[in-house]
Design a protein around this motif. Structure first.
Motif, PDB file in Angstrom:
ATOM      1  N   GLU A  67    -122.815 156.606  45.515  1.00 47.96           N
ATOM      2  CA  GLU A  67    -123.520 155.475  44.936  1.00 47.96           C
ATOM      3  C   GLU A  67    -124.005 154.525  46.023  1.00 47.96           C
ATOM      4  OE1 GLU A  67    -121.027 153.627  42.072  1.00 47.96           O
ATOM      5  OE2 GLU A  67    -120.724 155.437  40.881  1.00 47.96           O
ATOM      6  N   ARG A  68    -124.957 153.709  45.642  1.00 43.96           N
ATOM      7  CA  ARG A  68    -125.483 152.686  46.549  1.00 43.96           C
ATOM      8  C   ARG A  68    -124.331 151.800  47.031  1.00 43.96           C
ATOM      9  NH1 ARG A  68    -130.549 150.825  47.259  1.00 43.96           N
ATOM     10  NH2 ARG A  68    -131.244 152.237  45.605  1.00 43.96           N
ATOM     11  N   GLY A  69    -124.292 151.519  48.326  1.00 48.50           N
ATOM     12  CA  GLY A  69    -123.231 150.693  48.894  1.00 48.50           C
ATOM     13  C   GLY A  69    -121.982 151.466  49.261  1.00 48.50           C
ATOM     14  N   CYS A  70    -122.033 152.802  49.249  1.00 49.42           N
ATOM     15  CA  CYS A  70    -120.840 153.596  49.531  1.00 49.42           C
ATOM     16  C   CYS A  70    -120.465 153.596  51.006  1.00 49.42           C
ATOM     17  CB  CYS A  70    -121.040 155.041  49.061  1.00 49.42           C
ATOM     18  SG  CYS A  70    -122.370 155.917  49.936  1.00 49.42           S
ATOM     19  N   LEU A  71    -121.393 153.206  51.877  1.00 55.16           N
ATOM     20  CA  LEU A  71    -121.168 153.270  53.324  1.00 55.16           C
ATOM     21  C   LEU A  71    -120.727 151.912  53.862  1.00 55.16           C
ATOM     22  CD1 LEU A  71    -121.554 154.978  56.004  1.00 55.16           C
ATOM     23  CD2 LEU A  71    -123.815 153.909  56.115  1.00 55.16           C
ATOM     24  N   ARG A  72    -119.718 151.945  54.715  1.00 55.53           N
ATOM     25  CA  ARG A  72    -119.285 150.726  55.394  1.00 55.53           C
ATOM     26  C   ARG A  72    -118.789 151.077  56.789  1.00 55.53           C
ATOM     27  NH1 ARG A  72    -113.624 150.135  55.299  1.00 55.53           N
ATOM     28  NH2 ARG A  72    -112.566 151.655  53.935  1.00 55.53           N
ATOM     29  N   ARG A  73    -118.767 150.094  57.645  1.00 53.68           N
ATOM     30  CA  ARG A  73    -118.265 150.285  59.006  1.00 53.68           C
ATOM     31  C   ARG A  73    -116.930 149.550  59.147  1.00 53.68           C
ATOM     32  NH1 ARG A  73    -120.633 151.914  63.777  1.00 53.68           N
ATOM     33  NH2 ARG A  73    -122.717 151.804  62.835  1.00 53.68           N
ATOM     34  N   ASP A  74    -115.911 150.269  59.585  1.00 53.03           N
ATOM     35  CA  ASP A  74    -114.591 149.666  59.746  1.00 53.03           C
ATOM     36  C   ASP A  74    -114.643 148.635  60.874  1.00 53.03           C
ATOM     37  OD1 ASP A  74    -111.733 149.688  61.178  1.00 53.03           O
ATOM     38  OD2 ASP A  74    -111.455 150.214  59.066  1.00 53.03           O
ATOM     39  N   PRO A  75    -114.256 147.375  60.605  1.00 52.31           N
ATOM     40  CA  PRO A  75    -114.386 146.330  61.633  1.00 52.31           C
ATOM     41  C   PRO A  75    -113.444 146.533  62.813  1.00 52.31           C
ATOM     42  CG  PRO A  75    -113.206 145.505  59.703  1.00 52.31           C
ATOM     43  CD  PRO A  75    -113.716 146.853  59.339  1.00 52.31           C
ATOM     44  N   ASP A  76    -112.348 147.241  62.610  1.00 57.22           N
ATOM     45  CA  ASP A  76    -111.370 147.422  63.686  1.00 57.22           C
ATOM     46  C   ASP A  76    -111.705 148.601  64.587  1.00 57.22           C
ATOM     47  OD1 ASP A  76    -109.844 145.269  62.731  1.00 57.22           O
ATOM     48  OD2 ASP A  76    -108.818 146.560  61.289  1.00 57.22           O
ATOM     49  N   THR A  77    -112.099 149.728  63.992  1.00 52.88           N
ATOM     50  CA  THR A  77    -112.353 150.939  64.766  1.00 52.88           C
ATOM     51  C   THR A  77    -113.833 151.200  65.017  1.00 52.88           C
ATOM     52  OG1 THR A  77    -112.432 152.361  62.795  1.00 52.88           O
ATOM     53  CG2 THR A  77    -110.278 151.974  63.806  1.00 52.88           C
ATOM     54  N   GLY A  78    -114.698 150.558  64.212  1.00 57.59           N
ATOM     55  CA  GLY A  78    -116.120 150.809  64.342  1.00 57.59           C
ATOM     56  C   GLY A  78    -116.567 152.100  63.686  1.00 57.59           C
ATOM     57  N   MET A  79    -115.657 152.823  63.024  1.00 63.51           N
ATOM     58  CA  MET A  79    -116.009 154.092  62.400  1.00 63.51           C
ATOM     59  C   MET A  79    -116.785 153.861  61.112  1.00 63.51           C
ATOM     60  SD  MET A  79    -112.737 156.634  63.018  1.00 63.51           S
ATOM     61  CE  MET A  79    -111.602 155.640  62.062  1.00 63.51           C
ATOM     62  N   LEU A  80    -117.692 154.782  60.817  1.00 61.20           N
ATOM     63  CA  LEU A  80    -118.475 154.739  59.592  1.00 61.20           C
ATOM     64  C   LEU A  80    -117.718 155.458  58.487  1.00 61.20           C
ATOM     65  CD1 LEU A  80    -121.932 155.546  61.182  1.00 61.20           C
ATOM     66  CD2 LEU A  80    -121.287 153.375  60.126  1.00 61.20           C
ATOM     67  N   LEU A  81    -117.498 154.797  57.382  1.00 57.95           N
ATOM     68  CA  LEU A  81    -116.685 155.319  56.286  1.00 57.95           C
ATOM     69  C   LEU A  81    -117.505 155.374  55.008  1.00 57.95           C
ATOM     70  CD1 LEU A  81    -113.440 153.229  56.947  1.00 57.95           C
ATOM     71  CD2 LEU A  81    -114.039 155.457  57.897  1.00 57.95           C
ATOM     72  N   ILE A  82    -117.338 156.463  54.260  1.00 60.04           N
ATOM     73  CA  ILE A  82    -118.012 156.623  52.971  1.00 60.04           C
ATOM     74  C   ILE A  82    -116.961 156.723  51.875  1.00 60.04           C
ATOM     75  CG2 ILE A  82    -119.397 158.156  51.538  1.00 60.04           C
ATOM     76  CD1 ILE A  82    -121.002 158.913  53.907  1.00 60.04           C
ATOM     77  N   SER A  83    -117.102 155.913  50.870  1.00 63.12           N
ATOM     78  CA  SER A  83    -116.228 155.978  49.704  1.00 63.12           C
ATOM     79  C   SER A  83    -116.966 156.684  48.574  1.00 63.12           C
ATOM     80  CB  SER A  83    -115.824 154.568  49.249  1.00 63.12           C
ATOM     81  OG  SER A  83    -115.116 153.893  50.277  1.00 63.12           O
ATOM     82  N   GLY A  84    -116.252 157.528  47.856  1.00 66.10           N
ATOM     83  CA  GLY A  84    -116.881 158.263  46.765  1.00 66.10           C
ATOM     84  C   GLY A  84    -115.849 158.917  45.880  1.00 66.10           C
ATOM     85  N   ARG A  85    -116.332 159.617  44.882  1.00 63.41           N
ATOM     86  CA  ARG A  85    -115.453 160.264  43.922  1.00 63.41           C
ATOM     87  C   ARG A  85    -115.216 161.728  44.285  1.00 63.41           C
ATOM     88  NH1 ARG A  85    -114.287 157.843  39.181  1.00 63.41           N
ATOM     89  NH2 ARG A  85    -115.219 155.800  38.846  1.00 63.41           N
ATOM     90  N   HIS A  86    -114.064 162.239  43.822  1.00 64.38           N
ATOM     91  CA  HIS A  86    -113.798 163.668  43.926  1.00 64.38           C
ATOM     92  C   HIS A  86    -113.194 164.121  42.604  1.00 64.38           C
ATOM     93  CE1 HIS A  86    -109.253 163.654  44.803  1.00 64.38           C
ATOM     94  NE2 HIS A  86    -109.576 162.422  44.510  1.00 64.38           N
ATOM     95  N   TRP A  87    -113.256 165.437  42.359  1.00 63.36           N
ATOM     96  CA  TRP A  87    -112.848 165.988  41.064  1.00 63.36           C
ATOM     97  C   TRP A  87    -111.752 167.047  41.162  1.00 63.36           C
ATOM     98  CZ3 TRP A  87    -117.501 164.006  42.067  1.00 63.36           C
ATOM     99  CH2 TRP A  87    -118.081 163.168  41.112  1.00 63.36           C
ATOM    100  N   LYS A  88    -111.659 167.723  42.289  1.00 64.86           N
ATOM    101  CA  LYS A  88    -110.716 168.829  42.393  1.00 64.86           C
ATOM    102  C   LYS A  88    -109.286 168.316  42.294  1.00 64.86           C
ATOM    103  CE  LYS A  88    -109.608 172.946  45.059  1.00 64.86           C
ATOM    104  NZ  LYS A  88    -109.936 173.779  46.235  1.00 64.86           N
ATOM    105  N   GLY A  89    -108.536 168.845  41.326  1.00 64.95           N
ATOM    106  CA  GLY A  89    -107.144 168.478  41.142  1.00 64.95           C
ATOM    107  C   GLY A  89    -106.918 167.140  40.475  1.00 64.95           C
ATOM    108  N   VAL A  90    -107.989 166.506  39.979  1.00 70.27           N
ATOM    109  CA  VAL A  90    -107.856 165.196  39.335  1.00 70.27           C
ATOM    110  C   VAL A  90    -107.495 165.397  37.862  1.00 70.27           C
ATOM    111  CG1 VAL A  90    -109.031 163.053  38.741  1.00 70.27           C
ATOM    112  CG2 VAL A  90    -109.497 164.175  40.934  1.00 70.27           C
TER     113      VAL A  90
END
Length: 403
Positions: A67-90
């Protein structure tokens, strides 16, 4: 107007300057016409899907649900992180599969090209999902397609085929040779292929995970190890499967070289020959269950790992390198980046010796450099003697009874 002699252009060109470059030149000389926009937008979305799916290791459904806004940059490590959904085993509260999935507790760690692709998608349309099922209004009516739905894997597959065909047509029209070949066995590109291809390259690159960090620009090795360090995403399982296939391919090639007279030296030479010959009994073996796969993956006869100038015939009881000490870990492998020259697991094939010969030539040039500092020269001279001894021992051993 037509009788005036002035040139007339059909269509409605966009009042935009073409800024995209290929080899330092604009990718097209003429402006984009309004009639081309929708098709080019679909090609652009398909290209973004390739980047996100291939360089993240996500499953197709996980990519399509971003979804829109799923990407963020971690302020401590500088790494690019994506949040999203998963279905396997849910599962839901009743224990049944939850069709809505859930937000993945650990984000995916990605690279700058993935972030750039997401930025393009967010600027291309106003939908909440990055990969909507349709862009804007329908071609035959003013009605908007139902919001809130993502594209499907079938639609993505068709878009990927269209992108491939467009690229090939563009290359043909502009005289370029970098076309996208069509797979004769599977002409249609499937979204699941990118995740599998990533695992394929990692499994077949020297030093595996470390090579992936270099090959794909990952700044942290942990980006490849389960993506944020867990096995929940399932990617390590696919990687393990590709590693098994790569190991079987290497053993088949090793068997062919041995039967053609290749010489092997080193403390594990005899064990190398035994394992290569014994591994041939797995030809045509069918893996019916996960237990069969785990059993085959951990079979001692398959524990041979090509390195740089050496081959590891892995025996954890004799290994001098670092590796996992967990006896229940079916993915335990040697650390080829920590290979010790005195390790009893080392074997050297003719191919390994060719690599050492090249290293000997480079060291000989360094040792002869009169401007090199003496401490480095002494170290290089010692390494040169060691490598020359290994090459000489290998060549002298060709008359052994087993050859």
């Amino acid at each position: 107007m037509r009788g005036s002699g002035l040139p007339i252009r059909e269509g409605t060109p966009l009042l935009l300057t073409v800024s995209g470059l290929i080899d330092g030149r604009p990718w097209r000389a003429e402006p984009i016409d309004e009639r081309e926009v929708r098709a080019l937008a679909r090609h652009l979305i398909a290209a973004c899907f390739v980047v996100v799916a291939y360089l993240s290791g996500m499953r197709p459904g996980e990519v399509l649900s971003l979804e829109r806004g799923c990407l963020r940059r971690d302020p401590d490590t500088g790494m690019l992180l994506i949040s999203g959904r998963h279905w396997k085993g849910v599962r839901d509260d009743t224990g049944d599969h939850n069709p809505h999935g859930e937000v993945r507790p650990d984000p995916w760690v990605v690279t700058e090209p993935v972030a750039a692709a997401i930025d393009v998608l967010q600027s291309l349309h106003d939908e909440s999902l990055l990969f909507p099922n349709r862009l804007g209004a329908r071609a035959d009516s003013a009605q908007r397609f139902r919001d809130g739905r993502s594209s499907t894997t079938g639609r993505v597959s068709r878009d990927l085929d269209a992108l491939r065909d467009w690229v090939n047509h563009y290359c043909e029209a502009t005289g370029r040779s970098d076309t996208i070949p069509i797979d004769p066995e599977q002409r249609s590109i499937q979204p699941r292929q990118f995740r599998r291809t990533l695992a394929w390259f990692i499994a077949r690159k020297p030093r595996g995970i470390v090579a992936a960090a270099i090959q794909y620009g990952h700044l942290k090795v942990q980006m490849t190890v389960g993506y944020a360090g867990t096995y929940a995403c399932g990617f390590p399982d696919e990687l393990a499967f590709e590693e098994l296939l790569a190991r079987l391919d290497n053993l088949a090639e090793a068997h062919q070289r041995l039967t053609s007279g290749e010489h092997v030296s080193g403390p594990a030479a005899e064990l190398y020959r035994d394992r290569v010959h014994n591994a041939q009994r797995f030809t045509g073996h069918v893996l019916a269950t996960h237990r069969d796969a785990r059993k085959l993956y951990t079979n001692p006869d398959l524990q041979i790992f090509p390195g740089v100038g050496m081959t590891c015939v892995f025996d954890p009881q004799r290994a001098a390198c670092r590796f996992s000490r967990d006896d229940t870990d079916s993915r335990r492998t040697p650390d080829l980046s920590d290979c010790q020259p005195y390790c009893a697991n080392i074997a050297r094939t003719d191919g390994d010796i060719d690599v050492l010969r090249e290293h000997v030539q480079r060291l000989a040039q360094l040792v002869d450099d009169p401007l090199a500092p003496e401490p480095r020269t002494q170290r290089d001279r010692h390494e040169l003697r060691r490598l020359r001894t290994m090459v000489l021992d290998h060549d002298n051993g060709r008359t052994a009874p087993h050859d």
